[in-house]
Write an enzyme that holds these catalytic residues in place. Structure first.
Site, PDB file in Angstrom:
ATOM      1  N   GLU A  56      28.564   6.929  65.805  1.00  0.00           N
ATOM      2  CA  GLU A  56      27.662   7.904  66.427  1.00  0.00           C
ATOM      3  C   GLU A  56      26.293   7.956  65.771  1.00  0.00           C
ATOM      4  O   GLU A  56      25.276   8.134  66.451  1.00  0.00           O
ATOM      5  CB  GLU A  56      28.293   9.301  66.434  1.00  0.00           C
ATOM      6  CG  GLU A  56      29.411   9.475  67.458  1.00  0.00           C
ATOM      7  CD  GLU A  56      30.750   8.930  66.969  1.00  0.00           C
ATOM      8  OE1 GLU A  56      30.835   8.520  65.796  1.00  0.00           O
ATOM      9  OE2 GLU A  56      31.706   8.914  67.765  1.00  0.00           O
ATOM     10  N   HIS A 125      38.638  19.310  69.651  1.00  0.00           N
ATOM     11  CA  HIS A 125      38.099  18.696  70.866  1.00  0.00           C
ATOM     12  C   HIS A 125      37.921  19.699  72.005  1.00  0.00           C
ATOM     13  O   HIS A 125      37.916  19.320  73.166  1.00  0.00           O
ATOM     14  CB  HIS A 125      39.006  17.569  71.354  1.00  0.00           C
ATOM     15  CG  HIS A 125      39.183  16.439  70.393  1.00  0.00           C
ATOM     16  ND1 HIS A 125      40.037  16.510  69.320  1.00  0.00           N
ATOM     17  CD2 HIS A 125      38.617  15.213  70.330  1.00  0.00           C
ATOM     18  CE1 HIS A 125      39.992  15.364  68.649  1.00  0.00           C
ATOM     19  NE2 HIS A 125      39.140  14.568  69.241  1.00  0.00           N
TER      20      HIS A 125
END
Lengths: 326, 343
Positions: A56, A125
């Protein structure tokens, strides 16, 4: 003429059409464009559509550098929490570079991710990370709630000359809704009144808009007219439309999936307290996630998140408070 | 013989001049803390000792190639053609600064002279450089991007993620790892696995199956040869390389961190201040890249002693003017702070 489109499809169409319109738009991320059969690869080739490693920092850092050298990257991050792995790029690079350069560079890029996945994804999440991003000058944050807004905000995000965090709610992914034909754009910083009403204003974003509209429907059956306002972008935030609605209704319920402390709801409450206090006929009320991480097991997950029932109850409570005061 | 053997005398003189300018500029920054306390705020990081590495690298550039340094960034824009006055004015927090007083010492930017930005956060600029190289690749601009970062950055995730992705995408970027043996205040032998094992840091390139070389960063011609090969490789579409350039910074990491109104200055180098190793520092000073290159150019007949002195004098005169300009320049208006938040 409007067409029916799924939320996720509306986003994909917006990216596709922007890539057709502007050759400087590129699109990349993990686990996408893996074969030549990928529709984006077929249309735009492997220079503009790429697969990345699970990196990322590099994905977003490369977008920033590419943006400064003439591209408009859209980075597919998948889940909002994955940005946290590389938060420096989101918070302390992309929005700072233009300012620190004295306006010499611009960083037009889109960090796209789903969020708020309240379907048993547990603590890491399921979160609403926007509250950690909406207070960063130089960064814009979009949180669409309908297919039309999803499309229009993605178009606006790609055309914006600033870094944009584009967060689409996972629970809306397969919802269908009308999408206008043509070059449909939703400007940033313009709230939308999703349902007009006269007794109470409900401010909500993303999935909470859907829940608030359902609550408003239920309230209507009981003779209560609720107005539902969707800011659509949290940065910039359209305070004027919210205050105008409060001026009309005199009552405010703020709905936010994030935990209460430092939520978007708390920020909006502060703005209304300063700019709309005189219009309030009763204290405002916040319906937010409880102060916990999101639990895995369904009864607990439902318990900590805002629901239609909690919104209905909050609306009745602000109306009752008014009645009691009179 | 490397490509540097074909450098013209004019180019060699230019290289010496640029090295001399960087050294003198950094000396003036350092002196400012003594002569004009408070004029420089925050944290300034000097590049004295890095002159041969910076100039040897940048001498290989083609016209539109980009340069993205770390927060230790004063030297690069001077070589790229940014006005030294505008750089010093920025460090002096002036409206006439290259970033109008918005960035300061750690965040110099001058895209008009091919330096888009410098990130103040260790290692993150490595990814930005690779991104600029991705844009060059997609838009077929022919640009090579030069990414400069310290040995400390090579322990950041950004380094590993970016070198892998740059190798996978064959990006036209040259990664110059400036090994000055200190990660801020910490000696490299305390924090780098390669250094502890006695291996070069360029060995990290093997993890990405890209070329990695170690070069004497106190010799601009050796740096030129290594970086030129890496840049040509990048330009021909073969992807990135890692060049470890070894030199010693003569100043400590930065000016001492103090809380106002306590004045700040540059202390002794960490070798002495922290580790009490005067011999290490003395050996590095005896290997001064500028003195060495000056002697080399005189020895090979490129410069006479008089030529070299003339260059040194003109550099000192330039920096007198630079400091004067920066000192006399106005501060920004307070409300200027609201500019440039959004494009």
């Amino acid at each position: 003429m409007a067409r029916e489109m799924m939320f996720a499809e509306a986003i994909a169409v917006a990216i596709t059409e922007e890539m057709q319109r502007d050759p400087s738009v590129v699109f990349y991320g993990q686990n996408m464009a893996m074969t030549d059969r990928d529709p984006f690869v077929r249309k735009f080739g492997k220079d503009r559509v790429r697969i990345t490693p699970i990196s990322e920092t590099a994905e977003m850092g490369i977008a920033i550098g590419a943006a400064m050298n003439g591209l408009r990257p859209v980075v597919e991050l998948y889940m909002a929490e994955f940005m946290l792995v590389a938060f420096d790029e989101v918070i302390n690079e992309a929005p700072r570079l233009r300012y620190m350069s004295g306006g010499q560079v611009k960083v037009p890029c889109v960090f796209k991710a789903g969020f708020g996945f309240a379907a048993g994804w547990a603590g890491q999440h399921s979160n609403c990370t926007y509250h950690a991003m909406m207070g960063i000058p130089g960064l814009k944050v979009a949180v669409p709630s309908t297919s039309a807004d999803a499309m229009g905000l993605m178009r606006a995000a790609i055309r914006d000359d600033n870094p944009v965090v584009y967060l689409h709610h996972y629970m809306l992914t397969i919802d269908k809704g009308p999408v206008p034909e043509g070059d449909h754009i939703v400007p940033f910083g313009v709230a939308d009144i999703k349902r007009e009403g006269t007794d109470v204003t409900i401010v909500a974003t993303a999935w909470m808009v859907k829940k608030s509209l359902a609550a408003a429907e239920q309230l209507a059956k009981e003779g209560i007219s609720a107005e539902v306002v969707d800011p659509r972008t949290l940065a910039p935030l359209d305070v004027d439309t919210i205050v105008e609605s409060v001026k009309k209704t005199g009552r405010l319920v703020l709905v936010d999936q994030a935990p209460r402390h430092a939520s978007a709801a708390a920020v909006i409450a502060g703005e209304v307290a300063e700019h709309g206090f005189e219009y309030l006929k009763a204290p405002m009320k916040m319906v937010t996630g409880l102060n916990t991480s999101v639990p895995y097991s369904e009864p607990m997950e439902s318990y900590v998140l805002p629901s239609e029932e909690k919104i209905v109850s909050a609306v009745k409570s602000v109306l009752a408070r008014h009645a009691a005061a009179v | 013989m490397g490509a540097s053997s074909e450098l013209s005398n004019d180019k060699l003189k230019w290289m010496y001049t640029q090295m001399s300018r960087i050294r003198e500029f950094e000396e003036r920054v350092k002196r400012t803390f003594v002569e004009h306390p408070g004029v420089i705020r925050g944290h300034a990081h000097l590049g004295d000792g890095a002159e041969a590495s910076i100039v040897g690298s940048l001498a290989t550039r083609h016209e539109n190639d980009l340069v993205m340094p770390s927060y230790r960034c004063h030297g690069y824009p001077l070589v790229l053609g940014t006005s030294a006055k505008a750089v010093m004015a920025e460090i002096y927090q002036r409206k006439t600064g290259v970033c109008k007083g918005f960035g300061g010492s750690m965040h110099l930017a001058d895209p008009a002279h091919h330096l888009p930005t410098a990130s103040g956060i260790i290692g993150q600029g490595i990814a930005h450089a690779a991104g600029a190289a991705y844009a060059a690749q997609v838009k077929k601009t022919g640009q090579v991007v030069y990414s400069f970062f310290g040995d400390g950055s090579s322990k950041q995730g950004a380094f590993y993620e970016t070198l892998n992705m740059a190798a996978v995408w064959k990006l036209p970027v040259v990664f110059v790892l400036e090994n000055n043996e200190y990660q801020a205040y910490t000696h490299i032998k305390l924090e780098d696995a390669n250094a502890i094992a006695g291996d070069p840091l360029s060995q990290k390139a093997e993890a990405f199956s890209i070329p990695g070389v170690t070069v004497d960063g106190t010799d601009p011609l050796k740096v030129y040869d290594a970086v030129n090969e890496a840049a040509e490789r990048a330009r021909s579409g073969k992807g990135p390389s890692l060049v470890e350039s070894k030199f010693y910074r003569f100043s400590p990491h930065g000016n001492a961190i103090t809380v106002p109104p306590v004045p700040t200055q540059f202390q002794e180098h960490e070798a002495i201040e922290v580790y009490g190793n005067k011999a290490e520092f003395a050996a590095a000073q005896a290997n001064d890249p500028i003195k060495k290159f000056r002697a080399h150019l005189i020895g090979t007949g490129v410069l006479t002693e008089a030529d070299a002195k003339k260059i040194d004098d003109s550099v000192r005169a330039e920096m007198d003017e630079v400091v004067k300009f920066a000192l006399e320049s106005p501060l920004p208006a307070p409300e200027d702070a609201l500019n440039y938040v959004y494009a």
